[in-house]
Design a protein around this motif. Structure first.
Motif, mmCIF file in Angstrom:
data_model
loop_
_atom_site.group_PDB
_atom_site.id
_atom_site.type_symbol
_atom_site.label_atom_id
_atom_site.label_comp_id
_atom_site.label_asym_id
_atom_site.label_seq_id
_atom_site.Cartn_x
_atom_site.Cartn_y
_atom_site.Cartn_z
ATOM 1 N N ARG A 240 7.198 -42.084 7.388
ATOM 2 C CA ARG A 240 6.772 -41.311 8.664
ATOM 3 C C ARG A 240 6.518 -40.007 8.884
ATOM 4 N N LEU A 241 5.450 -39.695 9.383
ATOM 5 C CA LEU A 241 5.125 -38.305 9.430
ATOM 6 C C LEU A 241 4.907 -37.981 11.012
ATOM 7 N N ASN A 242 5.231 -36.590 11.267
ATOM 8 C CA ASN A 242 5.291 -35.890 12.527
ATOM 9 C C ASN A 242 4.167 -34.867 12.687
ATOM 10 N N ARG A 245 4.637 -32.105 15.445
ATOM 11 C CA ARG A 245 5.756 -30.993 15.188
ATOM 12 C C ARG A 245 5.303 -30.119 14.368
ATOM 13 N N ASP A 271 9.259 -37.338 8.689
ATOM 14 C CA ASP A 271 9.951 -37.779 9.940
ATOM 15 C C ASP A 271 10.595 -38.906 9.685
ATOM 16 N N GLN A 276 13.903 -39.769 2.682
ATOM 17 C CA GLN A 276 12.384 -39.513 2.788
ATOM 18 C C GLN A 276 12.225 -38.226 2.052
ATOM 19 N N VAL A 298 15.802 -31.373 6.629
ATOM 20 C CA VAL A 298 15.620 -32.841 7.067
ATOM 21 C C VAL A 298 16.894 -33.393 7.414
ATOM 22 N N ASP A 301 20.474 -33.762 11.433
ATOM 23 C CA ASP A 301 20.432 -33.934 12.728
ATOM 24 C C ASP A 301 21.988 -33.774 13.470
ATOM 25 N N GLU A 336 10.098 -28.369 18.156
ATOM 26 C CA GLU A 336 10.446 -29.777 18.965
ATOM 27 C C GLU A 336 10.651 -29.618 20.677
#
Length: 414
Positions: A240-242, A245, A271, A276, A298, A301, A336
């Motif tokens: 997945r890529l953002n 952002r 993302d 990843q 990354v 969180d 973000e």
């Protein structure tokens, strides 16, 4: 077509002029080629100087040595000798034509034909040459007009150029991000998409180099979107890529006059979490420094980084994760943040981070043992417990209070 750009500092540098003079004295001809010529014409900084010559590598080695210039045989099989003068490396490569290619490497034959050498290069804007006085040469007749128009096009048949070296797929997008304007060349884009699977055979180091250069462009997102649309991006950036952002981070960079940081931008693009990031670091063969930076950005969180952090919370985070990681995470969270009005708060957090000086706990393992803790792992445990208390006090510099806390912990434990 010819044009001159005489007078530029890199062209007149003693090292550059000495190399071309050495080739001329030996009976050959040398011309500057590729990125240095392209950048000079665009008024951009020239970082690396490359020279093409009619002399073969053994003659180049002899010519440079005769003029007191250090000659390093960095790639003689492919015609390249590196001249080093006053600490400046200049790659000197014999004019070549391809005999055989396998999508990664080429077997070449040397030539004295400038047009033949130009025809084997990747893009028209990179097949420009200039002599010692700045006279410009465009053997293919298309490089200058394409450069003026901001067009990045393969020389000749795009599919043939790509199959000579599949890395040219990534170079197509990267060169456009840096030097192109408007939409990407349609023929080149179609050819890149059709042969995208060829990137599987390219080494991670080569992919890393191109992709980090792409991310260093002022506005890499249009090229990345084109890569995604053509099916290329999945070959080098799985998961997945953002993109949104990353686009916001690039906009913030531009608005606040910050220089692009490719690893930070890569972190903004990914993302898919820590897994990843680690898989990509392995695939691209990132350096230990870049790997640690990427995974630290990354996989964060669990860290609370919001624009309304108190000064005390900022200092605690800085102590735990360091200035660089804190500032990087602030910039990611800023990208973000949907509230544009929070810019001042984010700038304040970054300023606090950059001005912070790490405090030192005025307590050592010897102090802990003198307080009655026997040598061994308990010393480290007690020291850590005092340190946690010290952090909670916002790093008090009252040594009496620190030692009183140590005594209390020792008395309660032993």
């Amino acid at each position: 077509m010819t044009r001159t750009f005489a007078g530029q500092a890199w062209l007149q540098s003693p090292a550059a002029q000495a190399v071309l003079k050495a080739l001329s004295v030996a009976g050959g001809e040398g011309r500057f080629v590729g990125g240095c010529v392209r950048n000079a014409l665009m008024g951009r900084e020239v970082d690396d100087i490359d020279v093409a010559t009619t002399l073969v590598p053994q003659e180049v080695m002899a010519a440079l040595t005769a003029q007191g210039i250090k000659a390093v045989p960095t790639g003689v099989d492919h015609g390249t000798v590196t001249a080093v003068l006053d600490g400046t490396p200049i790659e000197v490569t014999t004019l070549r034509r391809d005999v055989e290619t396998d999508g990664r490497h080429a077997v070449v034959a040397f030539t004295t034909d400038w047009a033949e050498d130009a025809a084997r290069r990747d893009f028209t804007v990179n097949a420009l040459y200039a002599d010692a006085v700045g006279q410009l040469y465009d053997p293919g007749g298309e490089g200058l007009s394409d450069l003026d128009a901001g067009r990045v096009r393969f020389i000749g048949d795009p599919t043939q150029r790509i199959r000579e070296d599949y890395l040219r797929i990534l170079r197509f997008f990267r060169i456009h991000a840096w030097y192109g304007t408007g939409a990407l060349d349609a023929k080149g884009l179609t050819a890149c998409g059709a042969d995208a699977e060829g990137l599987a055979g390219i080494s991670g180091e080569r992919i890393q180099k191109e992709m980090l250069k792409l991310l260093r462009a002022d506005a890499p997102v249009p090229a990345l979107r084109a890569m995604a649309a053509s099916g290329v991006v999945g070959q080098v950036l799985p998961g997945r890529l953002n993109v949104n952002r990353l686009e916001r981070l690039c906009a913030i960079d531009a608005e606040t006059f910050r220089s692009p940081e490719p690893v930070l931008r890569l972190a903004a693009l990914l993302d898919g979490g820590d897994d990843q990031a680690r898989l990509l670091a392995d695939r691209w063969r990132l350096s230990n420094k870049d790997r640690d930076e990427l995974c630290g950005l990354v996989g964060a969180d669990d860290l609370k980084i919001v624009p309304y952090l108190s000064v005390r919370e900022v200092r605690r985070l800085l102590y735990r994760i360091g200035v660089e990681r804190f500032c990087g995470l602030c910039r990611l969270r800023w990208a973000e943040d949907p509230k544009v009005s929070n810019q001042m708060q984010w700038e304040t957090l970054l300023a606090l981070g950059r001005s912070w000086q790490r405090p030192t706990l005025p307590l050592t393992g010897n102090d802990v043992m003198r307080a009655g803790v026997p040598p061994g792992p308990e010393v480290g445990r007690v020291l850590s417990e005092v340190e946690e208390w010290w952090i909670d006090t916002d790093f008090t510099d009252d040594e009496f209070s620190i030692f009183e806390r140590l005594k209390a912990i020792v008395q309660a434990t032993f």
